[in-house]
Design a protein around this motif. Structure first.
Motif, mmCIF file in Angstrom:
data_model
loop_
_atom_site.group_PDB
_atom_site.id
_atom_site.type_symbol
_atom_site.label_atom_id
_atom_site.label_comp_id
_atom_site.label_asym_id
_atom_site.label_seq_id
_atom_site.Cartn_x
_atom_site.Cartn_y
_atom_site.Cartn_z
ATOM 1 N N TYR B 36 0.824 -1.723 -0.378
ATOM 2 C CA TYR B 36 -0.157 0.317 0.400
ATOM 3 C C TYR B 36 1.096 1.636 0.027
ATOM 4 O O TYR B 36 2.035 1.157 0.387
ATOM 5 C CB TYR B 36 -0.705 0.016 1.404
ATOM 6 N N GLN B 38 0.844 5.358 1.451
ATOM 7 C CA GLN B 38 -0.056 6.756 1.682
ATOM 8 C C GLN B 38 0.254 7.918 1.739
ATOM 9 O O GLN B 38 1.317 7.651 2.458
ATOM 10 C CB GLN B 38 -0.444 5.878 3.488
ATOM 11 N N GLN B 42 -4.645 10.938 3.499
ATOM 12 C CA GLN B 42 -4.862 9.790 2.650
ATOM 13 C C GLN B 42 -5.507 8.704 2.955
ATOM 14 O O GLN B 42 -4.615 8.221 4.228
ATOM 15 C CB GLN B 42 -4.773 10.335 1.973
ATOM 16 N N SER B 43 -6.126 7.903 2.535
ATOM 17 C CA SER B 43 -6.609 6.930 3.250
ATOM 18 C C SER B 43 -5.154 5.794 2.182
ATOM 19 O O SER B 43 -4.668 6.334 1.852
ATOM 20 C CB SER B 43 -7.357 6.136 2.488
ATOM 21 N N LEU B 44 -5.129 4.502 2.958
ATOM 22 C CA LEU B 44 -4.337 3.929 2.695
ATOM 23 C C LEU B 44 -4.548 2.904 0.341
ATOM 24 O O LEU B 44 -5.665 2.910 0.873
ATOM 25 C CB LEU B 44 -3.996 2.345 3.235
ATOM 26 N N LEU B 46 -4.256 0.867 -2.710
ATOM 27 C CA LEU B 46 -3.299 -0.983 -2.081
ATOM 28 C C LEU B 46 -2.901 -0.516 -4.275
ATOM 29 O O LEU B 46 -3.034 0.077 -4.845
ATOM 30 C CB LEU B 46 -4.840 -2.052 -3.106
ATOM 31 N N GLU B 59 -2.550 -3.190 -9.436
ATOM 32 C CA GLU B 59 -3.947 -2.436 -9.231
ATOM 33 C C GLU B 59 -3.574 -1.220 -10.643
ATOM 34 O O GLU B 59 -2.762 -0.255 -10.368
ATOM 35 C CB GLU B 59 -4.076 -0.888 -8.045
ATOM 36 N N PHE B 91 4.643 7.559 2.206
ATOM 37 C CA PHE B 91 4.352 6.152 3.515
ATOM 38 C C PHE B 91 4.229 4.406 2.199
ATOM 39 O O PHE B 91 2.941 4.546 2.402
ATOM 40 C CB PHE B 91 4.032 5.970 4.533
ATOM 41 N N ILE B 93 3.736 0.745 2.604
ATOM 42 C CA ILE B 93 3.018 -0.071 3.764
ATOM 43 C C ILE B 93 3.115 -1.447 3.038
ATOM 44 O O ILE B 93 1.820 -1.710 2.183
ATOM 45 C CB ILE B 93 2.009 -0.027 4.936
ATOM 46 N N PHE B 111 -0.583 -5.889 9.292
ATOM 47 C CA PHE B 111 0.707 -4.552 8.259
ATOM 48 C C PHE B 111 1.710 -4.473 9.790
ATOM 49 O O PHE B 111 2.082 -4.645 10.322
ATOM 50 C CB PHE B 111 -0.405 -3.457 8.869
ATOM 51 N N GLY B 112 2.800 -4.352 8.087
ATOM 52 C CA GLY B 112 3.478 -3.820 8.501
ATOM 53 C C GLY B 112 3.995 -2.647 9.442
ATOM 54 O O GLY B 112 2.757 -1.917 9.254
ATOM 55 N N PRO B 113 5.185 -1.891 10.475
ATOM 56 C CA PRO B 113 5.019 -0.430 10.416
ATOM 57 C C PRO B 113 5.158 0.370 9.414
ATOM 58 O O PRO B 113 4.848 1.384 9.740
ATOM 59 C CB PRO B 113 6.107 -0.830 11.714
ATOM 60 N N GLY B 114 5.755 0.356 8.487
ATOM 61 C CA GLY B 114 5.488 1.327 7.244
ATOM 62 C C GLY B 114 7.073 1.177 6.686
ATOM 63 O O GLY B 114 8.077 1.273 7.744
ATOM 64 N N ARG B 116 8.927 4.959 5.668
ATOM 65 C CA ARG B 116 8.569 6.623 4.682
ATOM 66 C C ARG B 116 9.887 7.002 3.726
ATOM 67 O O ARG B 116 11.373 7.106 4.061
ATOM 68 C CB ARG B 116 8.687 7.548 5.875
#
Lengths: 110, 120
Positions: B36, B38, B42-44, B46, B59, B91, B93, B111-114, B116
């Motif tokens: 994902y 982000q 805003q939203s995640l 995919l 996608e 970001f 994720i 989920f992973g921690p992301g 940046r």
């Protein structure tokens, strides 16, 4: 129209208050409904997971799904400062592809 | 819940370079991993879905030649951002879903921690 709509807030409440978070959706085929909590600069963590309609309770958290209205809610009782985070709803048809809301930013003031 | 890690947690790079992000499931076998992106407030979104041993499914609007995904084992998936540009700063994720019986719920994604990414 977005698949999932969520008010981004921000929402600010005093400690101990009941918090109500909501999402609406357009796809009637959604069957899986999730709520995630995301702290700043962290990945989301699953809070609640519901399949199909109904209510689910876990401690201070209650998730509700109303498929007839295409509306889901997350209630947080006795809110704590540690609940301050962004809360994202997510939905899925098959459990594979998730559609996320934008997240609602919540601050609980001590 | 199951544990998913990402490395690095933060990366700053120059425009034009390539960046690799690793996603690992530490205590379960992830048959499917998701990537994902982000943007702030805003939203995640995919980007792609990858199943172990097969090509990723991207996608609409996500360039597969720019975002290379490899899911070589049941515990590791990598995302390589090739020739990164400032607009790729975001970001990133990953999430992982395991086999039935190996996680609390077959459909649950962890989920992973992301990571940046900042491209200068």
């Amino acid at each position: 129209q977005k698949e999932v709509e969520q008010d981004p807030g921000p929402l600010s409440v005093p400690e101990g208050a009941i918090v109500s978070l909501n999402c609406t959706y357009s796809n009637s085929a959604f069957q899986y409904f999730m709520w995630y909590r995301q702290y700043s600069r962290k990945g989301p963590e699953l809070l609640m997971y519901t399949y199909s309609s109904g209510n689910k309770e876990d401690g201070r958290f209650t998730a509700q799904v109303d498929k007839s209205s295409k509306y889901i809610s997350l209630f947080i009782r006795d809110s704590q400062p540690s609940d301050s985070a962004s809360y994202l709803c997510a939905m899925s048809v098959t459990g594979n592809q998730f559609y996320f809301g934008t997240g609602t930013s919540l601050t609980v003031i001590p | 819940g199951a544990v998913v890690s990402q490395h690095p947690s933060r990366v700053i790079c120059k425009s034009g370079t390539s960046v690799k992000i690793e996603c690992r499931s530490l205590d379960f076998q992830a048959t499917t991993m998701f990537w994902y992106r982000q943007f702030p407030k805003q939203s995640l979104m995919l980007m792609a879905t990858s199943n172990e041993g097969s090509k990723a499914t991207y996608e609409q609007g996500v360039e597969k030649d720019k975002f290379l995904i490899n899911h070589a084992s049941l515990t590791l998936s990598t995302l390589t951002v090739t020739s990164a540009h400032p607009e790729d700063s975001s970001f990133y994720i990953c999430s992982a879903r395991g086999r039935r019986g190996h996680t609390n719920s077959y459909n649950e994604q962890f989920f992973g921690p992301g990571t940046r990414l900042t491209v200068l």
